[in-house]
Design an enzyme around this catalytic site. Structure first.
Site, PDB file in Angstrom:
ATOM      1  N   ASP A 212       0.828  -1.206   0.000  1.00  0.00           N
ATOM      2  CA  ASP A 212       0.000   0.000   0.000  1.00  0.00           C
ATOM      3  C   ASP A 212       0.866   1.261   0.000  1.00  0.00           C
ATOM      4  O   ASP A 212       1.934   1.293   0.620  1.00  0.00           O
ATOM      5  CB  ASP A 212      -0.879  -0.024   1.271  1.00  0.00           C
ATOM      6  N   GLU A 248       1.549  -0.569  -4.880  1.00  0.00           N
ATOM      7  CA  GLU A 248       0.547   0.409  -5.282  1.00  0.00           C
ATOM      8  C   GLU A 248       1.225   1.743  -5.526  1.00  0.00           C
ATOM      9  O   GLU A 248       1.615   2.450  -4.588  1.00  0.00           O
ATOM     10  CB  GLU A 248      -0.540   0.585  -4.207  1.00  0.00           C
TER      11      GLU A 248
HETATM   12  C1  5J7 Z   1      -2.194   8.154  -2.153  1.00  0.00           C
HETATM   13  C2  5J7 Z   1      -1.699   8.506  -3.404  1.00  0.00           C
HETATM   14  O1  5J7 Z   1      -0.374   8.563  -3.661  1.00  0.00           O
HETATM   15  C3  5J7 Z   1      -2.568   8.809  -4.441  1.00  0.00           C
HETATM   16  O2  5J7 Z   1      -2.082   9.149  -5.676  1.00  0.00           O
HETATM   17  C4  5J7 Z   1      -3.956   8.735  -4.219  1.00  0.00           C
HETATM   18  O3  5J7 Z   1      -4.794   9.005  -5.243  1.00  0.00           O
HETATM   19  C5  5J7 Z   1      -4.437   8.385  -2.954  1.00  0.00           C
HETATM   20  C6  5J7 Z   1      -3.563   8.101  -1.921  1.00  0.00           C
HETATM   21  C7  5J7 Z   1      -4.026   7.758  -0.602  1.00  0.00           C
HETATM   22  O4  5J7 Z   1      -3.519   6.606  -0.062  1.00  0.00           O
HETATM   23  C8  5J7 Z   1      -3.793   6.231   1.209  1.00  0.00           C
HETATM   24  C9  5J7 Z   1      -3.222   5.071   1.694  1.00  0.00           C
HETATM   25  C10 5J7 Z   1      -3.493   4.684   2.996  1.00  0.00           C
HETATM   26  O5  5J7 Z   1      -2.961   3.573   3.473  1.00  0.00           O
HETATM   27  C11 5J7 Z   1      -4.317   5.433   3.802  1.00  0.00           C
HETATM   28  C12 5J7 Z   1      -4.895   6.585   3.307  1.00  0.00           C
HETATM   29  O6  5J7 Z   1      -5.716   7.321   4.073  1.00  0.00           O
HETATM   30  C13 5J7 Z   1      -4.628   7.002   2.008  1.00  0.00           C
HETATM   31  C14 5J7 Z   1      -5.218   8.218   1.467  1.00  0.00           C
HETATM   32  O7  5J7 Z   1      -5.962   8.930   2.163  1.00  0.00           O
HETATM   33  C15 5J7 Z   1      -4.899   8.545   0.135  1.00  0.00           C
HETATM   34  O8  5J7 Z   1      -5.426   9.691  -0.461  1.00  0.00           O
HETATM   35  C16 5J7 Z   1      -6.798  10.087  -0.361  1.00  0.00           C
HETATM   36  O9  5J7 Z   1      -7.468  10.001  -1.615  1.00  0.00           O
HETATM   37  C17 5J7 Z   1      -6.980  10.911  -2.624  1.00  0.00           C
HETATM   38  C18 5J7 Z   1      -7.817  10.769  -3.903  1.00  0.00           C
HETATM   39  C19 5J7 Z   1      -7.024  12.327  -2.179  1.00  0.00           C
HETATM   40  O10 5J7 Z   1      -6.413  13.123  -3.157  1.00  0.00           O
HETATM   41  C20 5J7 Z   1      -6.247  12.422  -0.899  1.00  0.00           C
HETATM   42  O11 5J7 Z   1      -6.375  13.729  -0.413  1.00  0.00           O
HETATM   43  C21 5J7 Z   1      -6.788  11.453   0.143  1.00  0.00           C
HETATM   44  O12 5J7 Z   1      -8.068  11.900   0.534  1.00  0.00           O
HETATM   45  C22 5J7 Z   1      -8.312  11.868   1.948  1.00  0.00           C
HETATM   46  O13 5J7 Z   1      -9.018  10.690   2.237  1.00  0.00           O
HETATM   47  C23 5J7 Z   1      -9.119  13.059   2.371  1.00  0.00           C
HETATM   48  O14 5J7 Z   1      -8.377  14.227   2.078  1.00  0.00           O
HETATM   49  C24 5J7 Z   1      -9.368  12.949   3.873  1.00  0.00           C
HETATM   50  O15 5J7 Z   1     -10.221  13.988   4.254  1.00  0.00           O
HETATM   51  C25 5J7 Z   1     -10.057  11.633   4.204  1.00  0.00           C
HETATM   52  O16 5J7 Z   1     -10.160  11.468   5.601  1.00  0.00           O
HETATM   53  C26 5J7 Z   1      -9.204  10.500   3.649  1.00  0.00           C
HETATM   54  C27 5J7 Z   1      -9.888   9.161   3.799  1.00  0.00           C
HETATM   55  O17 5J7 Z   1      -8.982   8.098   3.496  1.00  0.00           O
HETATM   56  C28 5J7 Z   1      -9.026   7.585   2.229  1.00  0.00           C
HETATM   57  O18 5J7 Z   1      -9.729   8.016   1.381  1.00  0.00           O
HETATM   58  C29 5J7 Z   1      -8.118   6.457   1.964  1.00  0.00           C
HETATM   59  C30 5J7 Z   1      -7.747   6.213   0.686  1.00  0.00           C
HETATM   60  C31 5J7 Z   1      -6.885   5.115   0.306  1.00  0.00           C
HETATM   61  C32 5J7 Z   1      -6.376   5.127  -0.979  1.00  0.00           C
HETATM   62  C33 5J7 Z   1      -5.572   4.131  -1.409  1.00  0.00           C
HETATM   63  O19 5J7 Z   1      -5.071   4.112  -2.673  1.00  0.00           O
HETATM   64  C34 5J7 Z   1      -5.267   3.072  -0.571  1.00  0.00           C
HETATM   65  O20 5J7 Z   1      -4.468   2.099  -1.035  1.00  0.00           O
HETATM   66  C35 5J7 Z   1      -5.752   3.057   0.696  1.00  0.00           C
HETATM   67  C36 5J7 Z   1      -6.554   4.073   1.128  1.00  0.00           C
END
Ligand code: 5J7
Ligand code: CA
Length: 512
Positions: A212, A248
């Protein structure tokens, strides 16, 4: 000696790029948020009999319990410790799952969340899935143990300690991703705790890892961890087998970090694949299926032997993450089945099939305000089990795309045509296309707004074949359409643009 060298060369060449699936099993399924007990049953009753190679599971380690919003799916991406204790089950249930799945030749791939711990605002106490104490404010995780020395705060150069600019690779790796406490993976101690967690899983019998948030870790730090990993358990795998690694990295271009930096560590997720395929099948931006003739590297994707591909994932299926609105999901079932069918028929990449749960989508100004919703659950927060209906579909709001006839039969198609070359492409210069895989399988799509009626060279031996999209081969007959291949390899295809599924697929294992 020569045989020994060949064996060494083979393992050296493939090593962490090899999915370790059984021969003739060419796809894995992401059973997103499933409980371990349900996965064990599914391996035995469905995945093994239908040729699936493995399961990507949700993170098995202890995570924070969030209540605002209520138990979102992303709480599992906020670790508290490496105890195997989550909403999917405890360590005993985990071991039982791995043993039972491995025993039927379906292997387990763990979602490893090791870039960070929980968010900085996570508070302190025991609101974690195993009740372990932690203090996010002081960066104290005694159940690992990690303390404030083990985080990157000193290394991060931004004002507030957050990633602010994705064009600065140092920030992306050394600062906090949306406030998540960023582990100092440059330190030997931190590396050793992560390796110890992963080795615990390997010793139980898992076959590999989804890494991740790899974009947020230095490839060299990851290598230092991966080099410490054990070989796979010889209870199920040949001695010397390395864990399968797929990282990822969301790389659609235009950022400081590119997927290719990670090729040395293992395979990498190709996010362009689902984003582009969705655009083509939706016919957006002037795209048409005829352009898929050179799908793969010809579209600027990474090389096939490095790619982990999927139509959608747990993140971008809910409008988060890469690809935006073009991503096809189960919500657009007719187009989705075509997309997954195309992916499974095409030789590019190692394929992962998404298996989802339904949630109450609620769009406000184009955004789903319920994109946070966790799995089907009881009022105490426990995850509901996956029930199986009389017609083999799933209940309790589990979607089970991997059980849809069209998707399951295309996973089998991919196994049957494994190793066969992409062949006999045909298109109408619009959205009717067809191609084969050597002399083993052939598929035809009609995504135009008019009927398809065409005689095509299939490359297949003469005979009567069952279309595995409209039905199955059952004994000596087909429950769906039959296709006659003549002795010259030609067959006539008729596909209405109003068909329930406007595509037809035949292969040599579904020949009468
Ligand atoms: C990382 C990146 O490099 C990327 O290009 C992307 O599109 C997303 C992420 C990303 O990865 C995560 C990994 C984790 O283990 C835990 C995480 O919380 C994240 C994560 O948040 C994350 O980015 C979110 O989604 C993107 C589209 C937004 O641009 C980011 O700002 C972020 O959004 C945030 O999501 C909100 O800003 C925040 O308010 C909210 O609490 C948070 C909720 O958490 C998630 O949405 C988790 C997403 C996630 C994505 C993954 O790819 C993943 O493998 C696991 C979790
Ligand atoms: Ca980091």
């Amino acid at each position: 000696m020569r045989i020994f060298l060949l064996v060494v060369a083979f393992q050296f060449c493939w090593a962490q790029y090899n999915p370790n699936t059984k021969p003739g099993r060419t796809s894995i399924v992401h059973l997103f948020e499933w409980r371990w007990a349900d996965i064990a049953l599914e391996c035995e009753r469905y995945l093994a009999p239908n040729g699936y190679g493995g399961v990507q599971i949700s993170p098995p380690n202890e995570n924070i319990v969030l209540t605002n919003p209520w138990r979102p799916w992303w709480e599992r991406y906020q670790p508290i410790s490496y105890k195997l204790c989550s909403r999917s089950g405890n360590e005993n249930e985990f071991k039982d799952m791995v043993t039972r799945c491995n025993n039927v030749g379906v292997y387990i791939y763990v979602d490893a969340v090791v870039n960070h711990m929980c968010g900085s605002g996570g508070g302190s106490g025991t609101h974690s899935t195993c009740g372990s104490y932690f203090n996010a404010g002081t960066e104290d995780f005694p159940a690992v143990p990690f303390s404030s020395w083990d985080f990157n705060d000193g290394k991060c150069q931004t004002q507030n300690g957050e990633i602010q600019n994705y064009n600065d690779a140092n920030q992306v790796r050394d600062c906090r991703l949306v406030s998540l406490l960023d582990l100092a993976l440059g330190k030997d101690y931190v590396r050793s705790k992560v390796a110890e967690y992963m080795n615990h899983l390997i010793d139980i019998g898992v076959a590999g890892f989804r890494m991740d948030a790899s974009k947020h870790m230095w490839p060299g730090d990851m290598k230092a961890i991966l080099d410490q990993l054990h070989n796979l358990s010889t209870s199920w795998f040949a001695s010397g087998t390395r864990p399968f690694i797929y990282q990822e990295v969301i790389d659609l271009g235009g950022e400081a970090i590119s997927a290719s930096e990670y090729f040395g560590n293992g395979r990498v997720t190709e996010f362009k694949y689902g984003a582009k395929l969705g655009t083509v099948i939706r016919k957006w931006s002037g795209e048409k299926m005829a352009y898929l003739k050179n799908w793969g590297e010809g579209w600027g994707f990474m090389s096939s032997d490095k790619a982990l591909v999927f139509v959608d994932n747990h993140d971008n299926q809910r409008g988060h993450g890469a690809g935006g609105a073009s991503i096809l999901t189960f919500w657009d079932a007719r187009l989705y089945k075509m997309g997954v069918g195309f992916m499974l028929a095409h030789p590019y990449g190692f394929t992962r099939i998404m298996s989802s749960y339904r949630w109450s989508r609620n769009f406000e100004n184009g955004k789903d305000v319920n994109d946070w919703m966790g799995p089907p659950s009881n009022s105490d927060g426990s995850t509901k089990s996956v029930t199986i209906n009389a017609d083999t579909t799933c209940g309790n709001d589990w979607v089970c795309e991997h059980r849809w006839r069209q998707i399951r039969n295309m996973a089998i198609f991919r196994n049957v045509v494994d190793g066969q070359p992409f062949a006999n492409w045909w298109d109408n210069n619009s959205n009717q296309v067809a191609f084969g895989r050597g002399n083993k399988g052939f598929i035809v799509f009609n995504n135009d707004d008019w009927n398809l009626s065409q005689t095509l060279y299939t490359g297949l031996p003469e005979g009567t074949y069952c279309d595995v999209i409209s039905g199955d081969k059952q004994g000596s007959s087909c429950t769906g359409i039959t296709i006659q291949v003549y002795n010259n390899g030609n067959a006539n295809f008729q596909i209405s643009n109003h068909a329930e599924d406007p595509f037809v697929a035949i292969h040599v294992d579904a020949k009468l």
